[in-house]
Design a protein around this motif. Structure first.
Motif, PDB file in Angstrom:
ATOM      1  N   ASN A  95       0.838  -1.188   0.000  1.00 20.24           N
ATOM      2  CA  ASN A  95       0.000   0.000   0.000  1.00 20.24           C
ATOM      3  C   ASN A  95       0.877   1.243   0.000  1.00 20.24           C
ATOM      4  O   ASN A  95       2.009   1.220   0.483  1.00 20.24           O
ATOM      5  N   THR A  96       0.356   2.322  -0.549  1.00 20.15           N
ATOM      6  CA  THR A  96       1.070   3.603  -0.592  1.00 20.15           C
ATOM      7  C   THR A  96       0.145   4.713  -0.102  1.00 20.15           C
ATOM      8  O   THR A  96      -1.077   4.657  -0.281  1.00 20.15           O
ATOM      9  N   TRP A  97       0.770   5.729   0.518  1.00 19.59           N
ATOM     10  CA  TRP A  97       0.054   6.884   1.047  1.00 19.59           C
ATOM     11  C   TRP A  97       0.726   8.153   0.519  1.00 19.59           C
ATOM     12  O   TRP A  97       1.912   8.354   0.724  1.00 19.59           O
ATOM     13  N   LEU A  98      -0.045   9.016  -0.124  1.00 23.03           N
ATOM     14  CA  LEU A  98       0.440  10.331  -0.554  1.00 23.03           C
ATOM     15  C   LEU A  98      -0.353  11.381   0.212  1.00 23.03           C
ATOM     16  O   LEU A  98      -1.562  11.520   0.025  1.00 23.03           O
ATOM     17  N   THR A  99       0.334  12.113   1.085  1.00 20.33           N
ATOM     18  CA  THR A  99      -0.316  13.076   1.975  1.00 20.33           C
ATOM     19  C   THR A  99       0.068  14.502   1.604  1.00 20.33           C
ATOM     20  O   THR A  99       1.244  14.799   1.383  1.00 20.33           O
ATOM     21  N   PHE A 100      -0.928  15.380   1.534  1.00 21.41           N
ATOM     22  CA  PHE A 100      -0.703  16.814   1.403  1.00 21.41           C
ATOM     23  C   PHE A 100      -1.489  17.496   2.509  1.00 21.41           C
ATOM     24  O   PHE A 100      -2.682  17.223   2.696  1.00 21.41           O
ATOM     25  N   SER A 101      -0.843  18.374   3.269  1.00 17.01           N
ATOM     26  CA  SER A 101      -1.534  19.061   4.350  1.00 17.01           C
ATOM     27  C   SER A 101      -1.195  20.538   4.359  1.00 17.01           C
ATOM     28  O   SER A 101      -0.126  20.956   3.914  1.00 17.01           O
ATOM     29  N   LEU A 102      -2.148  21.313   4.865  1.00 15.25           N
ATOM     30  CA  LEU A 102      -1.979  22.747   5.091  1.00 15.25           C
ATOM     31  C   LEU A 102      -2.285  23.029   6.548  1.00 15.25           C
ATOM     32  O   LEU A 102      -3.314  22.578   7.076  1.00 15.25           O
ATOM     33  N   SER A 103      -1.412  23.770   7.198  1.00 16.88           N
ATOM     34  CA  SER A 103      -1.590  24.093   8.607  1.00 16.88           C
ATOM     35  C   SER A 103      -1.034  25.486   8.872  1.00 16.88           C
ATOM     36  O   SER A 103      -0.311  26.051   8.041  1.00 16.88           O
ATOM     37  N   PRO A 104      -1.346  26.075  10.020  1.00 21.43           N
ATOM     38  CA  PRO A 104      -0.823  27.413  10.326  1.00 21.43           C
ATOM     39  C   PRO A 104       0.699  27.434  10.332  1.00 21.43           C
ATOM     40  O   PRO A 104       1.351  26.486  10.774  1.00 21.43           O
ATOM     41  N   MET A 105       1.258  28.501   9.842  1.00 27.91           N
ATOM     42  CA  MET A 105       2.706  28.673   9.835  1.00 27.91           C
ATOM     43  C   MET A 105       3.193  29.014  11.238  1.00 27.91           C
ATOM     44  O   MET A 105       2.641  29.883  11.905  1.00 27.91           O
ATOM     45  N   ALA A 106       4.215  28.312  11.676  1.00 28.13           N
ATOM     46  CA  ALA A 106       4.772  28.591  12.999  1.00 28.13           C
ATOM     47  C   ALA A 106       5.559  29.894  12.979  1.00 28.13           C
ATOM     48  O   ALA A 106       6.119  30.280  11.948  1.00 28.13           O
ATOM     49  N   PRO A 107       5.640  30.602  14.117  1.00 27.46           N
ATOM     50  CA  PRO A 107       6.466  31.816  14.178  1.00 27.46           C
ATOM     51  C   PRO A 107       7.912  31.476  13.863  1.00 27.46           C
ATOM     52  O   PRO A 107       8.427  30.427  14.265  1.00 27.46           O
ATOM     53  N   THR A 108       8.580  32.355  13.128  1.00 30.28           N
ATOM     54  CA  THR A 108       9.969  32.104  12.744  1.00 30.28           C
ATOM     55  C   THR A 108      10.961  32.965  13.496  1.00 30.28           C
ATOM     56  O   THR A 108      12.157  32.771  13.394  1.00 30.28           O
ATOM     57  N   SER A 109      10.448  33.958  14.246  1.00 32.10           N
ATOM     58  CA  SER A 109      11.370  34.811  14.990  1.00 32.10           C
ATOM     59  C   SER A 109      10.654  35.433  16.172  1.00 32.10           C
ATOM     60  O   SER A 109       9.438  35.561  16.189  1.00 32.10           O
ATOM     61  N   THR A 110      11.427  35.815  17.139  1.00 36.97           N
ATOM     62  CA  THR A 110      10.906  36.551  18.287  1.00 36.97           C
ATOM     63  C   THR A 110      11.809  37.747  18.523  1.00 36.97           C
ATOM     64  O   THR A 110      13.006  37.693  18.262  1.00 36.97           O
ATOM     65  N   ALA A 111      11.249  38.819  19.020  1.00 34.66           N
ATOM     66  CA  ALA A 111      12.038  40.031  19.285  1.00 34.66           C
ATOM     67  C   ALA A 111      11.977  40.370  20.760  1.00 34.66           C
ATOM     68  O   ALA A 111      10.908  40.353  21.369  1.00 34.66           O
ATOM     69  N   ALA A 112      13.108  40.647  21.351  1.00 33.70           N
ATOM     70  CA  ALA A 112      13.138  41.038  22.768  1.00 33.70           C
ATOM     71  C   ALA A 112      12.584  42.450  22.920  1.00 33.70           C
ATOM     72  O   ALA A 112      12.666  43.270  22.005  1.00 33.70           O
TER      73      ALA A 112
END
Length: 357
Positions: free
Chosen positions: A332-349
């Motif tokens: 068996n084979t599984w081809l998955t495509f998903s869309l989810s919220p983008m995680a934060p890539t930076s934080t500022a002090a």
């Protein structure tokens, strides 16, 4: 003087955005493929794989899966299908040299909502999986059918197919993170609303309800790119009201291992082990306890990429099966495509100003 501190984009944030949803696709099956009653189980091995226990980014997500399977079976697994379709009395012998061939092509949709507020110190997510597709099956050999108290036999082929919707599969997960260690527990089940008929050789539902629960663990070292996951659980099956057949309790474990070659690309291996641990009830005496077992293993590859302000994820994995008992086996084979919220890539002090004379 103003000082701002930026944190670079991390591999872990990218992974959380995609995998929390993609690994939540537990709860669907194809009647063409797997066993307890006449070769079909609620649990479809391979639902969980890499990074299954890693928490996701809060919010709505959607996963789509194209699933294909091709399997075959001899002996009890094929005879069980003939018994159900032919309504054969318990005292009539069936041909154990029958061959069953089955295929399924399914499209699965899994919307999931991940809560931002912690529950029991972990991250709660709820989802529902539905499916649409085609299931086909064929029996070759000496076929037996019952007409009233009489049974007739013929040599040939019996085939059937159905294109429709399947059952619905709700799921709840709770996940915790502690550095490189991640833990989860889950609860899922079967709502039998899909295309099913006890007189049909191929179906897209199982004809009865089921409940399944378990837990899992993921080790993920983002610096080295090493990852290993395993999820185990048990299935309790309710009685099929159309056949008065009740499948036994099943144990299953899915696992995945991967190595990240970059922040976006990984390769690895996947596998599963499935074992029925109690006998079925209501089965013909010729089948005995009809406990089923199968082992599967294969490769996987995954890729992460941005889609607007969302996180996209593609994964392809495949399994070859062996050591099967009382159930069809193949690949068996599984081809998955998903869309989810983008995680934060930076934080500022916070800005800090220092006054000097």
């Amino acid at each position: 003087m103003t000082r701002c501190i930026s944190e670079p984009k991390s591999r872990y944030r990218l992974i959380r955005a995609a995998f929390g949803l993609a690994t939540a696709m537990a709860g669907f099956l194809s009647d063409a493929a797997y066993a307890d009653e006449d070769g079909v189980s609620y649990w479809l091995p391979g639902r969980f794989s890499s990074l299954a226990a890693v928490p996701a980014v809060p919010g709505w997500s959607m996963a789509e899966v194209y699933y294909h399977t091709t399997v075959s079976a001899f002996g009890n697994a094929a005879a069980a299908r003939e018994v159900r379709v032919g309504r054969i009395p318990a005292n009539v012998d069936v041909d154990l040299s029958l061959r069953l061939n089955a295929q399924a092509d399914l499209v699965l949709l899994n919307p999931t909502y991940t809560f931002a507020t912690p529950v029991l110190g972990g991250q709660l997510a709820i989802g529902m999986t539905g499916l649409f597709g085609r299931s086909a099956a064929a029996l070759d050999g000496t076929l037996t059918t019952a007409v009233g108290p009489f049974a007739t036999t013929r040599t040939g082929t019996l085939s059937d197919s159905v294109t429709s919707i399947g059952d619905l599969y709700p799921q709840v997960t709770l996940k915790w993170n502690a550095g490189v260690h991640n833990f989860m527990t889950y609860l899922t089940g079967d709502i039998p609303v899909g295309a099913y008929s006890a007189n049909r050789l191929a179906n897209l539902g199982i004809g009865h309800g089921a409940i399944d629960g378990g837990g899992g663990y993921t080790y993920f070292n983002e610096k080295l790119g090493h990852e290993f996951s395993a999820v185990a659980g048990f299935t309790y099956n309710f009685k099929n009201p159309d056949t008065q057949y009740q499948s036994g309790i099943d144990f299953h474990i899915d696992w995945g291992a991967s190595q990240f070659l970059s922040k976006q690309l990984f390769v690895g291996a996947v596998g599963y082990y499935y074992q029925q641990i109690t006998d079925d009830f209501g089965q013909p005496p010729i089948l005995g306890g009809f406990r089923s077992r199968v082992v599967g293993v294969g490769p996987q590859i995954g890729y992460l990429f941005p889609v607007g302000d969302m996180q996209g994820y593609l994964n392809l994995k495949g399994y070859g099966e062996f050591a099967a008992e009382n159930r069809p086996a193949g690949w068996n084979t599984w081809l998955t495509f998903s869309l989810s919220p983008m995680a934060p890539t930076s934080t500022a002090a916070p800005t800090r100003r220092i006054a000097t004379k």
